[in-house]
Design a protein around this motif. Structure first.
Motif, mmCIF file in Angstrom:
data_model
loop_
_atom_site.group_PDB
_atom_site.id
_atom_site.type_symbol
_atom_site.label_atom_id
_atom_site.label_comp_id
_atom_site.label_asym_id
_atom_site.label_seq_id
_atom_site.Cartn_x
_atom_site.Cartn_y
_atom_site.Cartn_z
ATOM 1 N N GLU A 122 0.813 -1.219 0.000
ATOM 2 C CA GLU A 122 0.000 0.000 0.000
ATOM 3 C C GLU A 122 0.854 1.281 0.000
ATOM 4 O O GLU A 122 0.321 2.377 -0.090
ATOM 5 C CB GLU A 122 -0.913 0.018 1.227
ATOM 6 N N TRP A 123 2.171 1.122 0.092
ATOM 7 C CA TRP A 123 3.060 2.272 0.231
ATOM 8 C C TRP A 123 3.776 2.571 -1.085
ATOM 9 O O TRP A 123 4.133 1.658 -1.831
ATOM 10 C CB TRP A 123 4.105 2.002 1.311
ATOM 11 N N THR A 124 4.017 3.863 -1.345
ATOM 12 C CA THR A 124 4.813 4.229 -2.520
ATOM 13 C C THR A 124 6.304 4.134 -2.217
ATOM 14 O O THR A 124 7.128 4.055 -3.132
ATOM 15 C CB THR A 124 4.488 5.659 -2.972
ATOM 16 N N SER A 125 6.660 4.170 -0.943
ATOM 17 C CA SER A 125 8.030 3.970 -0.486
ATOM 18 C C SER A 125 7.971 2.952 0.646
ATOM 19 O O SER A 125 7.082 3.030 1.494
ATOM 20 C CB SER A 125 8.626 5.290 0.016
ATOM 21 N N PRO A 126 8.855 1.955 0.684
ATOM 22 C CA PRO A 126 8.755 0.901 1.699
ATOM 23 C C PRO A 126 8.661 1.470 3.112
ATOM 24 O O PRO A 126 9.388 2.411 3.462
ATOM 25 C CB PRO A 126 10.043 0.105 1.500
ATOM 26 N N PRO A 127 7.759 0.943 3.931
ATOM 27 C CA PRO A 127 7.469 1.539 5.243
ATOM 28 C C PRO A 127 8.628 1.516 6.232
ATOM 29 O O PRO A 127 8.629 2.297 7.183
ATOM 30 C CB PRO A 127 6.294 0.711 5.762
ATOM 31 N N PHE A 128 9.612 0.638 6.010
ATOM 32 C CA PHE A 128 10.741 0.588 6.944
ATOM 33 C C PHE A 128 12.066 0.919 6.254
ATOM 34 O O PHE A 128 13.130 0.531 6.718
ATOM 35 C CB PHE A 128 10.788 -0.777 7.638
ATOM 36 N N GLU A 129 11.961 1.666 5.161
ATOM 37 C CA GLU A 129 13.164 2.130 4.466
ATOM 38 C C GLU A 129 13.586 3.512 4.947
ATOM 39 O O GLU A 129 14.730 3.914 4.819
ATOM 40 C CB GLU A 129 12.907 2.150 2.957
ATOM 41 N N ALA A 130 12.613 4.288 5.468
ATOM 42 C CA ALA A 130 12.877 5.643 5.978
ATOM 43 C C ALA A 130 13.477 6.544 4.905
ATOM 44 O O ALA A 130 14.409 7.315 5.163
ATOM 45 C CB ALA A 130 13.774 5.597 7.217
ATOM 46 N N ALA A 131 12.913 6.457 3.696
ATOM 47 C CA ALA A 131 13.417 7.274 2.590
ATOM 48 C C ALA A 131 13.032 8.738 2.788
ATOM 49 O O ALA A 131 11.961 9.058 3.302
ATOM 50 C CB ALA A 131 12.852 6.768 1.270
ATOM 51 N N ILE A 132 13.927 9.620 2.367
ATOM 52 C CA ILE A 132 13.617 11.051 2.341
ATOM 53 C C ILE A 132 13.313 11.430 0.898
ATOM 54 O O ILE A 132 14.147 11.241 0.003
ATOM 55 C CB ILE A 132 14.774 11.878 2.908
ATOM 56 N N VAL A 133 12.105 11.928 0.678
ATOM 57 C CA VAL A 133 11.634 12.210 -0.674
ATOM 58 C C VAL A 133 11.056 13.620 -0.732
ATOM 59 O O VAL A 133 10.702 14.209 0.291
ATOM 60 C CB VAL A 133 10.564 11.188 -1.113
ATOM 61 N N PRO A 468 -1.038 4.278 5.034
ATOM 62 C CA PRO A 468 0.120 4.186 4.140
ATOM 63 C C PRO A 468 0.789 5.543 3.939
ATOM 64 O O PRO A 468 0.164 6.597 4.073
ATOM 65 C CB PRO A 468 -0.495 3.680 2.820
ATOM 66 N N ASP A 469 2.069 5.505 3.603
ATOM 67 C CA ASP A 469 2.864 6.701 3.290
ATOM 68 C C ASP A 469 2.881 7.718 4.420
ATOM 69 O O ASP A 469 2.855 8.933 4.194
ATOM 70 C CB ASP A 469 2.378 7.348 1.986
ATOM 71 N N GLU A 470 2.935 7.250 5.655
ATOM 72 C CA GLU A 470 3.121 8.140 6.795
ATOM 73 C C GLU A 470 4.405 8.940 6.597
ATOM 74 O O GLU A 470 5.422 8.410 6.154
ATOM 75 C CB GLU A 470 3.208 7.306 8.073
ATOM 76 N N PHE A 471 4.354 10.243 6.940
ATOM 77 C CA PHE A 471 5.547 11.062 6.729
ATOM 78 C C PHE A 471 5.683 12.132 7.804
ATOM 79 O O PHE A 471 4.732 12.467 8.514
ATOM 80 C CB PHE A 471 5.536 11.711 5.339
ATOM 81 N N TYR A 472 6.916 12.660 7.897
ATOM 82 C CA TYR A 472 7.269 13.737 8.823
ATOM 83 C C TYR A 472 8.124 14.724 8.043
ATOM 84 O O TYR A 472 9.077 14.331 7.352
ATOM 85 C CB TYR A 472 8.038 13.151 10.002
ATOM 86 N N VAL A 473 7.789 16.010 8.119
ATOM 87 C CA VAL A 473 8.493 17.021 7.325
ATOM 88 C C VAL A 473 9.897 17.249 7.879
ATOM 89 O O VAL A 473 10.070 17.515 9.072
ATOM 90 C CB VAL A 473 7.693 18.335 7.300
ATOM 91 N N ILE A 474 10.881 17.155 6.996
ATOM 92 C CA ILE A 474 12.277 17.389 7.361
ATOM 93 C C ILE A 474 12.711 18.796 6.944
ATOM 94 O O ILE A 474 13.225 19.565 7.757
ATOM 95 C CB ILE A 474 13.205 16.343 6.713
ATOM 96 N N GLU A 475 12.538 19.153 5.678
ATOM 97 C CA GLU A 475 12.819 20.507 5.186
ATOM 98 C C GLU A 475 11.537 21.054 4.587
ATOM 99 O O GLU A 475 11.058 20.555 3.572
ATOM 100 C CB GLU A 475 13.938 20.492 4.141
ATOM 101 N N SER A 476 10.987 22.057 5.195
ATOM 102 C CA SER A 476 9.654 22.525 4.825
ATOM 103 C C SER A 476 9.685 23.453 3.615
ATOM 104 O O SER A 476 10.481 24.396 3.556
ATOM 105 C CB SER A 476 9.005 23.250 6.001
#
Length: 502
Positions: A122-133, A468-476
């Motif tokens: 269900e994710w566009t980026s693997p949930p345990f990869e911790a990718a920054i996109v 799915p695709d839970e995220f946290y803003v790093i650079e706004s």
């Protein structure tokens, strides 16, 4: 904060976070050094968050829990806690840590190290990869399970502690931290952690307990919540064995002509839990003690209706209408004031592709019931069981898998006033909110015997908790939202404010 975030997000607010009003417990020059250290250490802080997200810790699946607890302990010690260790429970272990800064005031901190389940498909980026996109409208974000709930904000708080140490500035308060690994399954054993004698003694010295969070909305509005609903998570099971009717094993559905169906029996029982509108709880005695909203809370809701955008809320939820076609103010009041009965899931029989002519011998409903002050979880559970028995469904097994009472904190508490002071110094006008519609086990702090104020604090933004695709803003890229650096700076300032406020 890097140059992009400084320019594009709330630059003036970030600067003001570094300079508290004169006469505060922390010297402005010291805080300036700490805030400068935040920027120098951001890369390592983000890498630490990525490593944490890459470690699955899913209580519902008993996956990675020991490793998750051990990793948290290592991170706490690295951040300056002199003592950090496991607290055994009848379920997953907790963590108890203390940091003695020699300060006159001690503050409690609540962490959770478990996360919800995640289906990678269900994710566009693997949930345990911790990718920054790059994410449209937000900028650079970290995608992963637990990114915003709660590893992102928690790691930003730890980054603030690293900044204090790196700048050579003594922390302005002592810290007592308690963490659990079962929040996402209803915190069934959290009281065992908090009520252990050494933990309870340490917490009794605290002026309050706060939860690191990402409190900004998409439009930048920051909310200060005064509590949360309680919750009961439970499973209702109908079976041929327990009922004494229907099959004791799955059989061909042709036998439906002469056999009762446990799955239908369960559906009939569920139908009695709500009124004909499908929404109002009809469990006798369930909401008898529900406290009506007060005039002060009504005023908060009216202010929220004025300042929060209804269209944005509907878009985030993917809905077009509220219950009963309520207007925005009424929808907000229902959110904070209504007890609820919700079916999380129904499990029974064949659920694969196509059909299968089977008469299941067993069916299960997973429910959550949300509670408002002055309701009690134990009383609500008893009311549910009594209701089912009275309606002729006493055979249905009810098992509470987790849950707890609601929690409330007074707006006048120093902990809450400190939150508001930091936000206002950052150029924000915080919105006071009666309670979160979601739940956390804050009752163990706000209730007897500790009777401590408790709240959530932190700038920053994320979304997709439990989805799915839970995220946290790093650079706004949103000028109204702080990124990771701004979130970390907010914790630096909050600790200083907690030391000074009377």
């Amino acid at each position: 904060m890097d140059r992009r975030e400084f320019v594009q997000s709330v630059g003036a607010a970030a600067v003001s976070l570094a300079f508290p009003a004169p006469g505060r417990a922390q010297a402005p020059a010291d805080l300036e050094k700490v805030q400068a250290e935040v920027g120098r250490r951001q890369a390592e802080a983000v890498a630490r968050l990525q490593a944490w997200v890459r470690q699955p810790s899913i209580a519902a699946e008993n996956r990675g829990m020991g490793e998750g607890a051990d990793m948290l302990i290592r991170m706490l010690k690295d951040a300056g806690f002199q003592s950090a260790g496991l607290v055994p429970t009848d379920g997953q272990p907790g963590v108890f840590a203390t940091l003695d800064a020699g300060a006159p005031r001690t503050v409690g901190v609540y962490f959770m190290y478990d996360v919800k389940q995640a289906d990678p498909s269900e994710w566009t980026s693997p949930p345990f990869e911790a990718a920054i996109v790059e994410k449209a409208d937000w900028g650079k974000v970290l995608v992963g399970r637990g990114a915003v709930n709660q590893k992102g904000p928690e790691s930003a708080f730890l980054a603030a502690l690293h900044a204090y140490r790196g700048a050579g500035v003594t922390l302005p308060v002592n810290l007592v931290l308690v963490a659990e690994g079962e929040e996402e399954i209803g915190s069934p054993h959290f009281p065992q952690i908090v009520r252990r004698p050494d933990v309870a003694k340490a917490l009794s010295r605290c002026t309050g307990v706060f939860v690191p969070s990402a409190a900004q909305a998409p439009d930048g509005v920051v909310t200060v919540s005064l509590g949360a609903k309680g919750v009961i998570e439970c499973e209702l099971t109908a079976s041929g064995e327990k009922w004494g009717r229907g099959p004791s094993k799955d059989v061909h559905s042709a036998n439906r002509a002469r056999l009762d169906a446990p799955a239908v029996h369960l559906v009939q029982a569920l139908n009695t839990l709500v009124a004909a509108d499908g929404n109002t709880p009809s469990i006798e005695g369930f909401a008898d003690r529900a406290r009506p909203v007060s005039p002060a809370e009504k005023a908060m809701i009216a202010e929220a209706a004025r300042r929060l955008d209804e269209a944005t809320a509907k878009k985030q939820l993917g809905v077009t209408r509220w219950i009963g076609d309520a207007d925005w103010a009424d929808a907000l009041e229902m959110l904070v004031s209504r007890p609820t009965v919700n079916i999380e899931g129904l499990v029974g029989g064949y659920t694969g592709p196509g059909g299968k002519t089977v008469l299941p011998h067993r069916a299960v409903a997973k429910l959550d019931l949300r509670l408002v002050p002055d309701m009690k979880a134990a009383e609500a559970l008893a009311a549910l069981k009594a209701h089912l028995a009275k309606k002729g469904f006493g055979d249905i097994e009810v098992v509470m898998t987790g849950g707890y009472d609601p929690t409330s904190t007074a707006a006048e508490a120093a902990l809450i006033r400190a939150e508001q002071a930091v936000y206002r110094r950052a150029g924000l006008d915080p919105l006071l909110w009666p309670r979160n519609a979601g739940s956390w086990p804050g009752y163990v702090f706000t209730g007897e015997p500790l009777s401590l104020p408790a709240g959530h604090f932190g700038l920053g933004y994320g979304s997709g908790a439990h989805a799915p695709d839970e995220f946290y803003v790093i650079e706004s890229a949103n000028p109204k939202i702080q990124g990771y650096g701004g979130a970390t700076r907010s914790f630096v300032s909050y600790l200083a404010e907690l030391a000074a406020i009377s």
